[in-house]
Scaffold this active site. Structure first.
Site, PDB file in Angstrom:
ATOM      1  N   LYS A  15     -17.202  10.927  28.576  1.00  0.00           N
ATOM      2  CA  LYS A  15     -17.000  12.263  27.993  1.00  0.00           C
ATOM      3  C   LYS A  15     -16.131  12.094  26.754  1.00  0.00           C
ATOM      4  CE  LYS A  15     -18.106  16.078  29.824  1.00  0.00           C
ATOM      5  NZ  LYS A  15     -19.545  16.396  29.957  1.00  0.00           N
TER       6      LYS A  15
ATOM      7  N   THR B 102     -20.136  12.326  33.577  1.00  0.00           N
ATOM      8  CA  THR B 102     -19.173  12.564  32.490  1.00  0.00           C
ATOM      9  C   THR B 102     -18.377  13.837  32.789  1.00  0.00           C
ATOM     10  OG1 THR B 102     -20.632  13.847  31.037  1.00  0.00           O
ATOM     11  CG2 THR B 102     -20.736  11.449  30.844  1.00  0.00           C
TER      12      THR B 102
ATOM     13  N   ARG C 260       1.130   3.497 -12.470  1.00  0.00           N
ATOM     14  CA  ARG C 260       0.092   4.438 -12.054  1.00  0.00           C
ATOM     15  C   ARG C 260       0.579   5.232 -10.852  1.00  0.00           C
ATOM     16  NH1 ARG C 260      -4.438   0.860  -8.634  1.00  0.00           N
ATOM     17  NH2 ARG C 260      -2.927   0.063  -7.135  1.00  0.00           N
TER      18      ARG C 260
ATOM     19  N   GLN D  59      -3.482  -3.427  -1.568  1.00  0.00           N
ATOM     20  CA  GLN D  59      -3.565  -4.494  -0.562  1.00  0.00           C
ATOM     21  C   GLN D  59      -2.184  -5.081  -0.290  1.00  0.00           C
ATOM     22  OE1 GLN D  59      -5.658  -4.022  -3.193  1.00  0.00           O
ATOM     23  NE2 GLN D  59      -7.607  -5.111  -2.934  1.00  0.00           N
TER      24      GLN D  59
ATOM     25  N   HIS E 243      -7.640   7.660  -5.825  1.00  0.00           N
ATOM     26  CA  HIS E 243      -7.401   7.460  -7.262  1.00  0.00           C
ATOM     27  C   HIS E 243      -6.912   8.741  -7.933  1.00  0.00           C
ATOM     28  CE1 HIS E 243      -9.416   3.670  -6.750  1.00  0.00           C
ATOM     29  NE2 HIS E 243     -10.540   4.245  -6.378  1.00  0.00           N
TER      30      HIS E 243
HETATM   31  O1  LIG Z   1      -4.699  -1.426  -5.579  1.00  0.00           O
HETATM   32  C1  LIG Z   1      -5.831  -1.645  -6.011  1.00  0.00           C
HETATM   33  N1  LIG Z   1      -6.584  -2.636  -5.481  1.00  0.00           N
HETATM   34  C2  LIG Z   1      -7.827  -2.932  -5.909  1.00  0.00           C
HETATM   35  O2  LIG Z   1      -8.510  -3.864  -5.372  1.00  0.00           O
HETATM   36  C3  LIG Z   1      -8.356  -2.147  -6.953  1.00  0.00           C
HETATM   37  N2  LIG Z   1      -9.549  -2.149  -7.614  1.00  0.00           N
HETATM   38  C4  LIG Z   1      -9.489  -1.129  -8.507  1.00  0.00           C
HETATM   39  O3  LIG Z   1     -10.450  -0.825  -9.277  1.00  0.00           O
HETATM   40  N3  LIG Z   1      -8.296  -0.505  -8.470  1.00  0.00           N
HETATM   41  C5  LIG Z   1      -7.561  -1.116  -7.498  1.00  0.00           C
HETATM   42  N4  LIG Z   1      -6.322  -0.882  -7.018  1.00  0.00           N
END
Ligand SMILES: O=c1[nH]c(=O)c2[nH]c(=O)[nH]c2[nH]1
Length: 308
Positions: free
Chosen positions: A15, A60, A182, A229, A257
């Site tokens: 469920k 369930t 940014r 990352q 973005h």
């Molecule tokens: O932090 C980011 N990692 C990316 O792998 C990536 N690729 C991208 O176009 N902008 C960003 N920004």
């Protein structure tokens, strides 16, 4: 007619999304747990699929009822503890070898009301839903092993500076300008796997949850980010450094973005002040940060959507 060349593959059933709200009214100060629980059973249910034979099938509907009955009988202390109760109960059935139990927990905060001296105090039985993130938990039981996870989804964070992205390869399709400054924003979804030898009775799941969330937010704020990352990894490393019970933490982080709007047609400069908040497409980071010595536990992660 069934074909001998075709067989049933991996399967589970149960469920999904049992919405249970448990009020504790033992004292005038009520407490509230609001969960969305799913119960998925695994075992040899082949005859149900191939023959329509339901003799081994725990309905369930029964699974749903068990969630409500356990909420009354045992209460809900934490999502993790509640899933352990359910998983251990269902794996007592001879027909059930294992399964996956998951919960989302929706946070409610007390509404603040003026007290007699005019200061704001928390109301005893009125709540407002707090939408910062959704807490999650997951328990997988397979071959007698328990794999317990905490987590959260959609913790939306943004920083207006302290983030850059440069040094990436350029090919003929690259148009992205390098940037030293940014806006960085993401909706963080995380799941963390408790070490197999952790005694669930010993863990303060609420305190650990608050600690992990705080560490992840802190790292997002404090790390000068060269990429999303890198921020992800720093958050995972800091969590593993602080919480020895956790052996693996995985993240899903979209890169929300923010595009600098070109205001030059209007004769205006735009030094990172006006942005278009992007919707789609978005970058997407999936990664696990784990202890080198941690055993492989793929069963824990299989069929948990979105996690690498
Ligand atoms: O932090 C980011 N990692 C990316 O792998 C990536 N690729 C991208 O176009 N902008 C960003 N920004």
């Amino acid at each position: 007619m069934s074909s001998p060349d075709i067989v049933l593959g991996p399967n589970q059933y149960g469920k999904a999304e049992v919405r249970v709200v448990r009020v504790n009214r033992d004292t005038p100060v009520h407490t509230l747990m609001d969960l969305n629980v799913s119960s998925m059973l695994r075992g040899d249910f082949t005859d149900c699929y191939t023959e329509g034979d339901n003799t081994r099938v725990i309905a369930t509907d029964t699974q749903k009822n068990t969630v409500y009955a356990f909420a009354k009988e045992h209460g809900i202390t934490t999502p993790e503890q509640f899933l352990l109760l359910l998983g251990r109960h269902f794996t007592e059935y001879a027909e059930v070898d294992g399964g996956r139990w998951t919960a989302e927990s929706y946070p409610w905060e007390r509404i603040q009301v003026p007290s007699s001296d005019g200061t704001l105090t928390e109301h005893e039985h009125s709540f407002v839903k707090s939408k910062q993130e959704i807490r999650t938990a997951a328990l997988t039981i397979q071959n007698g092993d328990e794999h317990l996870m905490g987590g959260f989804s959609d913790l939306t964070v943004l920083k207006t500076t302290g983030s850059e992205f440069s040094g990436y390869p350029k090919d003929r399709y690259t148009t992205l300008p390098e940037t030293r400054d940014r806006v960085m924003a993401t909706d963080i979804t995380a799941r963390w796997l408790f070490a197999a030898d952790v005694d669930a009775q010993e863990v303060d799941f609420d305190a650990l949850y608050a600690q992990v969330k705080q560490i992840v937010m802190e790292q997002f704020a404090l790390v000068h980010s060269l990429s999303l990352q890198q921020t992800l990894y720093a958050a995972g490393e800091a969590v593993l450094g602080a919480a020895e019970q956790i052996e693996d933490i995985r993240f899903v982080m979209p890169n929300n973005h923010h595009y600098v709007v070109d205001l030059s047609p209007f004769g205006l400069e735009n030094p990172n002040e006006v942005f278009q908040a992007g919707d789609r497409p978005y970058g997407l980071m999936n990664a696990s940060v784990t202890r080198r010595a941690a055993p492989e536990r793929p069963q824990a992660w299989e069929w948990i959507g979105g996690f690498a």
